[in-house]
Design an enzyme around this catalytic site. Structure first.
Site, PDB file in Angstrom:
ATOM      1  N   TYR A 103       0.844  -1.194   0.000  1.00 16.78           N
ATOM      2  CA  TYR A 103       0.000   0.000   0.000  1.00 16.78           C
ATOM      3  C   TYR A 103       0.880   1.245   0.000  1.00 16.78           C
ATOM      4  CZ  TYR A 103      -3.473  -3.401   1.377  1.00 16.78           C
ATOM      5  OH  TYR A 103      -4.282  -4.484   1.419  1.00 16.78           O
ATOM      6  N   ASN A 135     -12.954  -1.101  -4.557  1.00 21.83           N
ATOM      7  CA  ASN A 135     -12.627  -1.659  -5.860  1.00 21.83           C
ATOM      8  C   ASN A 135     -13.872  -2.138  -6.610  1.00 21.83           C
ATOM      9  OD1 ASN A 135     -11.604  -2.887  -8.026  1.00 21.83           O
ATOM     10  ND2 ASN A 135     -10.463  -4.436  -6.954  1.00 21.83           N
ATOM     11  N   CYS A 161      -6.517  -6.794  -6.607  1.00 15.46           N
ATOM     12  CA  CYS A 161      -6.295  -6.187  -5.296  1.00 15.46           C
ATOM     13  C   CYS A 161      -5.611  -7.171  -4.343  1.00 15.46           C
ATOM     14  CB  CYS A 161      -7.618  -5.718  -4.711  1.00 15.46           C
ATOM     15  SG  CYS A 161      -9.023  -6.685  -5.245  1.00 15.46           S
ATOM     16  N   HIS A 162      -5.667  -8.439  -4.667  1.00 12.31           N
ATOM     17  CA  HIS A 162      -5.046  -9.436  -3.787  1.00 12.31           C
ATOM     18  C   HIS A 162      -3.525  -9.401  -3.907  1.00 12.31           C
ATOM     19  CE1 HIS A 162      -5.832 -11.343  -7.693  1.00 12.31           C
ATOM     20  NE2 HIS A 162      -4.653 -11.904  -7.495  1.00 12.31           N
ATOM     21  N   GLU A 218      -0.639 -17.944  -8.163  1.00 15.36           N
ATOM     22  CA  GLU A 218       0.105 -17.099  -9.105  1.00 15.36           C
ATOM     23  C   GLU A 218       1.607 -17.313  -8.992  1.00 15.36           C
ATOM     24  OE1 GLU A 218      -1.168 -13.117  -8.696  1.00 15.36           O
ATOM     25  OE2 GLU A 218      -3.088 -13.564  -9.598  1.00 15.36           O
TER      26      GLU A 218
END
Length: 103
Positions: free
Chosen positions: A24, A47, A55-56, A84
DNA sequence: GGAACGGCTAAGG
DNA sequence: GCCTTAGCCGTTC
């Protein structure tokens, strides 16, 4: 209608490649407001396009996943990141390896 | 238009 | 090493 700030946050967030994460504070600093870390969180919280905006991939400055909607959201986030290619252990991420920045 | 809240961060105790 | 306090900024009620 999204605020300009939020829009910028979404763009930067979507800029983060798969298998990497950002913080952030990094986003806030990138938009010229290093102290707007909370604002970033607020924007991501609002969002409107969770699919388009990963956003993750945004975690705390410490590498902790932080929040994600609710208490269960964090777990989801971890699983997603793992998919991912990000090694999430103990609800945390190794920033020294997966932290992505915009220089 | 104003007050409260939040997916934060850094500094003290 | 964990909890509390203070600061910062946008979103939401």
């Amino acid at each position: 209608m999204v605020s300009r700030f939020a829009a910028r946050v979404y763009v930067l967030t979507s800029e983060v490649p798969r298998g990497k994460v950002t913080t952030y504070g990094a986003i806030a600093a990138r938009m010229g407001k290093p102290g707007a870390s909370r604002a970033v969180g607020a924007a991501l919280r609002a969002n409107p396009t969770p699919i388009v905006v990963p956003c993750h991939r945004v975690v705390k400055q410490d590498g902790e996943l932080g929040g994600y909607g609710g208490p269960t959201g964090t777990g989801r986030k971890a699983a997603l990141l793992r998919k991912e290619g990000v090694a999430v252990r103990g609800g945390r991420v190794d920033l020294s390896e997966y932290l992505f920045t915009w220089r």
